[in-house]
Design an enzyme around this catalytic site. Structure first.
Site, short mmCIF file in Angstrom:
data_model
loop_
_atom_site.label_atom_id
_atom_site.label_comp_id
_atom_site.label_asym_id
_atom_site.label_seq_id
_atom_site.Cartn_x
_atom_site.Cartn_y
_atom_site.Cartn_z
N SER A 156 -22.20 -5.85 39.31
CA SER A 156 -23.18 -4.80 39.04
C SER A 156 -24.12 -4.64 40.24
O SER A 156 -23.65 -4.39 41.35
CB SER A 156 -23.94 -5.13 37.75
N ASP A 254 -17.13 2.33 31.66
CA ASP A 254 -18.37 2.09 32.40
C ASP A 254 -18.84 3.40 33.03
O ASP A 254 -18.05 4.07 33.72
CB ASP A 254 -18.09 1.05 33.50
N HIS A 284 -19.25 -1.78 31.06
CA HIS A 284 -20.01 -2.42 32.13
C HIS A 284 -20.45 -3.82 31.70
O HIS A 284 -20.81 -4.06 30.55
CB HIS A 284 -21.24 -1.58 32.46
#
Length: 308
Positions: A156, A254, A284
């Site tokens: 991320s 995501d 995600h």
């Protein structure tokens, strides 16, 4: 495919987010409260907390050594958390799994967070630890890098930092990074919902929602990070030639899926060796939150294979 049923079941149990502005302190405390107790974590040959004394100042790091080898390749691991969340503790299980599956030493970086630390403090910490790892004199031999594999890995926002670190090292003539692994990276902080189809396709119902991107990234952007800066939005870098080989892991559901995959395309067009793997049924954060599901632990195994 639809969201994996085990992920969907977990998401159904989560409470609605509280109204009002985000509270970083409360959110960090909530994250830390969910950390697995030490005696239930994956055992390794060595897990050592220490301090990297660097040009960026003293940076806390955690070293994971899966075997008792004299030297080994090294992963510099940068945790996610929208630049204001995450810690050595919240992502300890990811670092342990990376060490086990790769057979490499992992050095996890406890970089400074927004909003308390303004841009580029966290990024500077990551770059400085990379140099510290590669300099046996600076680290006092505690890392024991063998001079071969040296990877930057992040998930991320940690993937944002990993991509930026790889670019900064290249620009500085530091050519010792051999691999970069980006798990569902955030690569375009411009946050234009019309820029990528996945921002609309996966806007609601998959865990991280598109509407939440601006408030979550606001702590970082308000600290001085300019979305037009390629060190903030790596996909905006015009020249990607000469960057290290990359593995980019994306998730089907995501909102950030398409920017990660476009970055892979652009790297490939620049002559960089790239593998892009999209994990079906995942949203995600699946490596951090759902790697206990065999289908998604496979992403860590894939990273280990790529690094060997």
């Amino acid at each position: 495919m639809a969201l994996h049923p085990q992920i969907a079941e977990v998401l159904r149990t989560l409470p609605a987010p509280p109204d009002g502005p985000l509270d970083p302190v409360a959110m960090r405390a909530a994250e830390e409260s969910q950390v697995t107790p030490l005696d239930e974590r994956l055992p390794l040959n060595l897990v050592l907390d220490t301090t990297a004394r660097t040009t960026s100042g003293d940076v806390p790091v955690r070293i994971y050594r899966p075997t008792d080898t004299e030297t080994s390749g090294v992963i510099v691991y940068l945790h996610g958390g929208a630049f204001f969340l995450g810690s050595l503790e919240t992502h300890d299980h990811v670092a342990r799994a990376l060490a086990k599956e790769s057979g490499l030493t992992v050095v996890a970086v406890g970089y400074r967070l927004a909003p308390e630390s303004v841009f580029p403090a966290g990024l500077q910490d990551c770059c400085a630890v990379l140099r510290w790892v590669a300099d046996g004199h600076a680290n006092g031999g505690v890392v024991r890098w063998d001079g071969a594999t040296l990877a930057v890995v992040g998930d991320s926002s940690g993937g944002t930092y990993a991509a930026a670190v790889a670019a900064m090292a290249h620009d500085d003539g530091f050519d010792r990074i051999t691999h970069q692994v980006l798990f569902y990276p955030s690569l375009d902080l411009d946050l234009d919902v019309d820029r990528y189809a996945s921002l609309r396709e996966n806007a609601v119902g998959y865990g991280m929602e598109t509407a939440g991107l601006k408030p979550f990234n606001a702590f970082y952007l308000d600290s001085g990070a300019d979305p037009a800066d390629p060190l903030v939005s790596p996909i905006k870098r015009t020249d990607l030639t000469g960057l290290p080989p990359a593995l980019i892991i994306t998730a089907e559901h995501d909102p950030l899926r398409d920017e990660g995959e476009l970055y892979g395309t652009r790297l490939r067009e620049a002559g960089v060796e790239v593998t892009v793997s999209r994990y079906a049924g995942a949203g995600h954060g699946f490596v951090q939150h759902f790697s206990w599901i065999p289908d998604y632990h496979r992403a860590i195994e894939e990273a280990g294979e790529f690094l060997c």
